[in-house]
Motif scaffolding. Sequence first.
Motif: not given
Lengths: 207, 224
Positions: B51-55, B136-147, B180-183, B190-194
Motif C-alpha cells: 500500500x505504501x509504495x503502490x502509488x 490524478x492520472x486523468x489530470x496528469x497523463x495529458x501533461x505527460x503527453x504534452x511534454x 500526482x503521487x502526493x494527491x 485521509x488528508x486533504x487532496x484538493x
Amino acid sequence: MLKLVDVACIRGQGLLFRNLSRSINCGSLLRVHGANGVGKTSLLRIIVGLSSPHTGQVIWKQQPISQDMDYFRTQLLFIGHSDALKPDLTPHENISFLLALGKIRVDEDQLSQDISRWGLGRLKGKPVYSLSKGQRRRLSLMRLLYGHNKPLWVLDEPFIGLDPKAISVLVALIESHLARKGIVIYTTHQNVDIKSPINKIIRLDQI
Amino acid sequence: MSLTLIVFAVVKRDMQQAVKRPSDLLTVFCFFILSSGLFAIGIGPDPELQKNIGVGVIWASALLASILALGELFSGDERDGVLEQMLLVPEPLTVIMLAKIIGHWVVTGLPIVLVSPFLGIFFGFSTNALLVLASSLLLGTPILSLLGAVGAALTLGVRGATALAALLILPLYIPVLVFGSLATNAALIGTEVSSHLSLLVALLIFALVLAPLFVSASLKVALD
C-alpha cells in the motif's frame, strides 16, 4: 503572379544554387530540370514555403509569401516526393483526411465514386500498404481532382511509377488547370509532353 | 469552423490508425500493467508495504509507459510525408498539433487512466484513494503527453530519438509525478487532496498553452 527574386539555397555543406530569379505568370507551366541532387526538391520546398531560402524571396501576387503564409497556403496544392498516405488506412480514409487538411469538402458518396472513376475502385477497403507503388502515387495525385480553386500546383515527381494511361490522365488534369489560368510547377526525369500556352523551364545545373 | 473540422479529422485519423494497428497501443498498455505488477510481485506479500509504495509504482510506470509511446508520435507522419501536408494547412499549426497530441493521449493515456483503479485494488487501496488515483492520472497523463510531444518534436529525425527524448523530458515529468503521487498518498492517509489536484490542473493548463507552441516551432525547424 509568382516571382522568385534572387533565391539562393544552401543544403548541408554546399551551395545548391543562387541568383535564381524568375517570374511565372498565370497559365504557365514550369518544369524544374536537373540531375539528381542539384536541388529540385529543395527549390520546390522553398516555393511552397516549407523551407526558407538562404537569400532572396518568393513573391505571390506582389507580396512575399512569408508575410502572409496562411493566405498563400490557401492558394497552394503541393504534392511532395512522398505520397502522404498512411499505410494502415484505406484509400478512402486517406483521401478524405488529406482533403480535410486542404479544407476541401467532398461528400462521402461523391468521394467513393471518384475513387472508382480514378481506377482504384477495386481496392476499396484494402489498406494502402497492400497497394503497389504506382497505385499509391495515383491515389496521392487524386487530390488534384479537387484542386481547381487552388491556383498554384507544385508537384514533385508526379509521374514516377505511373503507367501510360495514368500519365495521360494526369497530363489532361494539368492541361485543364493551365487552361483555367492556374500555374503548375513540377519536376520530372521522364519526357512527358504537356501542352501549355506558356512553357518555362529552370535548368538548375546551368545556374 | 473549418479549423474544428481539421481538428476533428486529425483526431479521427489517429483513432482509425489505433484501431487498425492496435499493437502500438497495446504495447504501452501492457507495459504499464506489467511493470506495476512486477513490482507488486517483487515486493512480496506484505499488504502494508504494498500500500505504501503502490502509488509511486503506479505513477512511475505511467511515466515510463508514456515515454514508450512517444516514438511514433511524429516520426510516422514525417516518414509518410503527412507532416509536411500538416505544415501547409492554412490554419495555426499549434492547433493542429494540439489535436494530434489529444489524439495521442486518447489512445495511450486514457487506457492507463481507466485501468489504474484495478491496479490500485491490487495494491490494496481504499475506494476513495482509487478515485483520487484515477483523477490524478486523468489530470496528469495529458501533461505527460504534452511534454512528451515537445521532446518528440525536438528529437525528430535524430538517431536514437526516443532515448534522447526520454532524457530531455523525464526531468520535466518530475513535478507531475510529485503532485500526482502526493494527491493519492494524501487520500490513502485521509488528508486533504484538493490542493495537490489543483496544482496538477495548473500544470495542465500551463502545458496546454505552451507545449503546442514549442512543438510547432521545433517541427518547422525540423522540416526546413
